[in-house]
Design a protein around this motif. Sequence first.
Motif, PDB file in Angstrom:
ATOM      1  N   VAL A  53       0.852  -1.181   0.000  1.00  0.00           N
ATOM      2  CA  VAL A  53       0.000   0.000   0.000  1.00  0.00           C
ATOM      3  C   VAL A  53       0.893   1.237   0.000  1.00  0.00           C
ATOM      4  N   GLY A  54       0.899   1.947  -1.109  1.00  0.00           N
ATOM      5  CA  GLY A  54       1.748   3.126  -1.240  1.00  0.00           C
ATOM      6  C   GLY A  54       2.958   2.841  -2.096  1.00  0.00           C
ATOM      7  N   PHE A  55       3.076   3.581  -3.205  1.00  0.00           N
ATOM      8  CA  PHE A  55       4.194   3.367  -4.128  1.00  0.00           C
ATOM      9  C   PHE A  55       5.102   4.594  -4.141  1.00  0.00           C
ATOM     10  N   GLY A  56       5.326   5.124  -2.935  1.00  0.00           N
ATOM     11  CA  GLY A  56       6.247   6.240  -2.799  1.00  0.00           C
ATOM     12  C   GLY A  56       7.656   5.748  -2.514  1.00  0.00           C
ATOM     13  N   THR A  57       8.440   6.584  -1.837  1.00  0.00           N
ATOM     14  CA  THR A  57       9.831   6.229  -1.561  1.00  0.00           C
ATOM     15  C   THR A  57       9.929   4.985  -0.686  1.00  0.00           C
ATOM     16  N   LYS A  58       9.112   4.946   0.388  1.00  0.00           N
ATOM     17  CA  LYS A  58       9.158   3.784   1.292  1.00  0.00           C
ATOM     18  C   LYS A  58       8.657   2.524   0.598  1.00  0.00           C
ATOM     19  N   GLY A  59       7.567   2.649  -0.150  1.00  0.00           N
ATOM     20  CA  GLY A  59       7.035   1.490  -0.850  1.00  0.00           C
ATOM     21  C   GLY A  59       7.994   0.946  -1.884  1.00  0.00           C
ATOM     22  N   ARG A  60       8.633   1.827  -2.637  1.00  0.00           N
ATOM     23  CA  ARG A  60       9.597   1.382  -3.638  1.00  0.00           C
ATOM     24  C   ARG A  60      10.803   0.701  -2.989  1.00  0.00           C
ATOM     25  N   VAL A  93       1.123  -6.933  -5.550  1.00  0.00           N
ATOM     26  CA  VAL A  93       0.027  -6.052  -5.952  1.00  0.00           C
ATOM     27  C   VAL A  93       0.210  -4.725  -5.231  1.00  0.00           C
ATOM     28  N   ILE A  94       0.190  -3.643  -5.985  1.00  0.00           N
ATOM     29  CA  ILE A  94       0.398  -2.308  -5.430  1.00  0.00           C
ATOM     30  C   ILE A  94      -0.932  -1.574  -5.374  1.00  0.00           C
ATOM     31  N   VAL A  95      -1.211  -0.935  -4.256  1.00  0.00           N
ATOM     32  CA  VAL A  95      -2.424  -0.133  -4.082  1.00  0.00           C
ATOM     33  C   VAL A  95      -2.002   1.320  -3.864  1.00  0.00           C
ATOM     34  N   GLN A 151       1.233 -11.516   2.885  1.00  0.00           N
ATOM     35  CA  GLN A 151       1.879 -10.452   3.633  1.00  0.00           C
ATOM     36  C   GLN A 151       1.477  -9.110   3.052  1.00  0.00           C
ATOM     37  N   ILE A 152       1.459  -8.100   3.912  1.00  0.00           N
ATOM     38  CA  ILE A 152       0.988  -6.776   3.541  1.00  0.00           C
ATOM     39  C   ILE A 152       2.008  -5.752   4.030  1.00  0.00           C
ATOM     40  N   VAL A 153       2.417  -4.879   3.144  1.00  0.00           N
ATOM     41  CA  VAL A 153       3.348  -3.805   3.477  1.00  0.00           C
ATOM     42  C   VAL A 153       2.582  -2.494   3.364  1.00  0.00           C
ATOM     43  N   ILE A 154       2.518  -1.745   4.457  1.00  0.00           N
ATOM     44  CA  ILE A 154       1.792  -0.477   4.491  1.00  0.00           C
ATOM     45  C   ILE A 154       2.814   0.646   4.561  1.00  0.00           C
ATOM     46  N   ALA A 155       2.920   1.392   3.459  1.00  0.00           N
ATOM     47  CA  ALA A 155       3.939   2.452   3.357  1.00  0.00           C
ATOM     48  C   ALA A 155       3.282   3.760   2.945  1.00  0.00           C
ATOM     49  N   THR A 156       2.278   4.174   3.700  1.00  0.00           N
ATOM     50  CA  THR A 156       1.597   5.431   3.414  1.00  0.00           C
ATOM     51  C   THR A 156       2.400   6.604   3.962  1.00  0.00           C
ATOM     52  N   LEU A 206      -5.700   3.327   9.701  1.00  0.00           N
ATOM     53  CA  LEU A 206      -6.960   2.910   9.090  1.00  0.00           C
ATOM     54  C   LEU A 206      -6.752   1.750   8.117  1.00  0.00           C
ATOM     55  N   VAL A 207      -5.678   1.823   7.339  1.00  0.00           N
ATOM     56  CA  VAL A 207      -5.384   0.733   6.401  1.00  0.00           C
ATOM     57  C   VAL A 207      -5.097  -0.560   7.161  1.00  0.00           C
ATOM     58  N   THR A 208      -4.347  -0.448   8.253  1.00  0.00           N
ATOM     59  CA  THR A 208      -4.025  -1.635   9.056  1.00  0.00           C
ATOM     60  C   THR A 208      -5.282  -2.254   9.651  1.00  0.00           C
TER      61      THR A 208
END
Length: 362
Positions: A151-158, A175-177, A215-220, A228-230
Amino acid sequence: MFHVKQPGQDAMARRADEALVARRVTLPKRVVQKPLRQVARRLLVAFFVMCLTVLTVWLDRDGYHDNANETVDFLDCVYYATVTLSTTGYGDIVPYSVSARLTNILLITPLRVLFLIILVGTTLEVLTERTREEWRLNRWRKNVRDHTVVVGFGTKGRSALQTLLATGLRKDQIVIVDPSAKVIDVAAAEGFTGVVGDATRSDVLLRAELPRARQIVIATQRDDTAVLVTLTARQLNRGAKIVAAVREEENAPLLRQSGADAVITSASAAGRLLGLSVLSPSAGTVMEDLIQQGSGLDLIERPVTRPEVGKGVRESDDLVVSVLRGHRLLAYDDPQASPLQSTDRLITIVRAGPAASPGLVG
């Protein structure tokens, strides 16, 4: 009672309206020709068909009859080719000789069909592409499972994706959201499956098939969004491993209460690494090397091998940092860490290579 600190504007909040309008699943892009190049090529083929038809009629012009003046000149040939290929057929110029009629049957008619295919080619291609994409999407939904949702394709997500890919995870398992359609288009161009939408909404996470994720990576960008995403992700999937990032350390306990298995404080982690680098630049370099998977030294989690069962921590072939026993994390020098048990998992430092197994996936 925890209060989430608001660090600033967030991409998810700024693009909420866009997320509500454009929620969709985008599969990895395939390499296709540019639209202008496709149109130019079709126009050239259509022009070639037109010229070939004009030449054919001109060479056999004596076999055609013009109701206006009974003679067929070059302009009449162009006119006849135009109305014939477009299936207009006014009937003022007609083939009357056997050769002209045979030429119409064997050559002009196939050229007419080819010309019509070129004219409607764009529509046919759009319909075909939509059908193909729908088929690909249905097949993806049927086969996707045990995947990773980011979740989140910014700097942390990348950065998280780079680490996952370095440890052997395939792009088709990710899968990217993200709420931005442009960001998802970029992710799709890089080979990832993307979902456009606000990840705090359950229907968006359902589009990402999150209930079947491993597994889920939350990088908002905002901590309240991460909470909220969690909460939503944990409600949809009780067994998945959830790793979340927060900016402020005081929000980390709230993330854990919301269902996150691990919480990374990005601001504090960066600050600690900066402080360590000031005290010892070499130590900072080693730490940075450890968190960059795929080069130099890697910090991984792996199960205890059969020959290691019953031995001490220091007898392992790898450099053991910690021992994970159940829900307890034992330091390498903890007396209870030895002897190793078959159900233990080891946090070790190894030389980077294909044999290294991913800690998050393990």
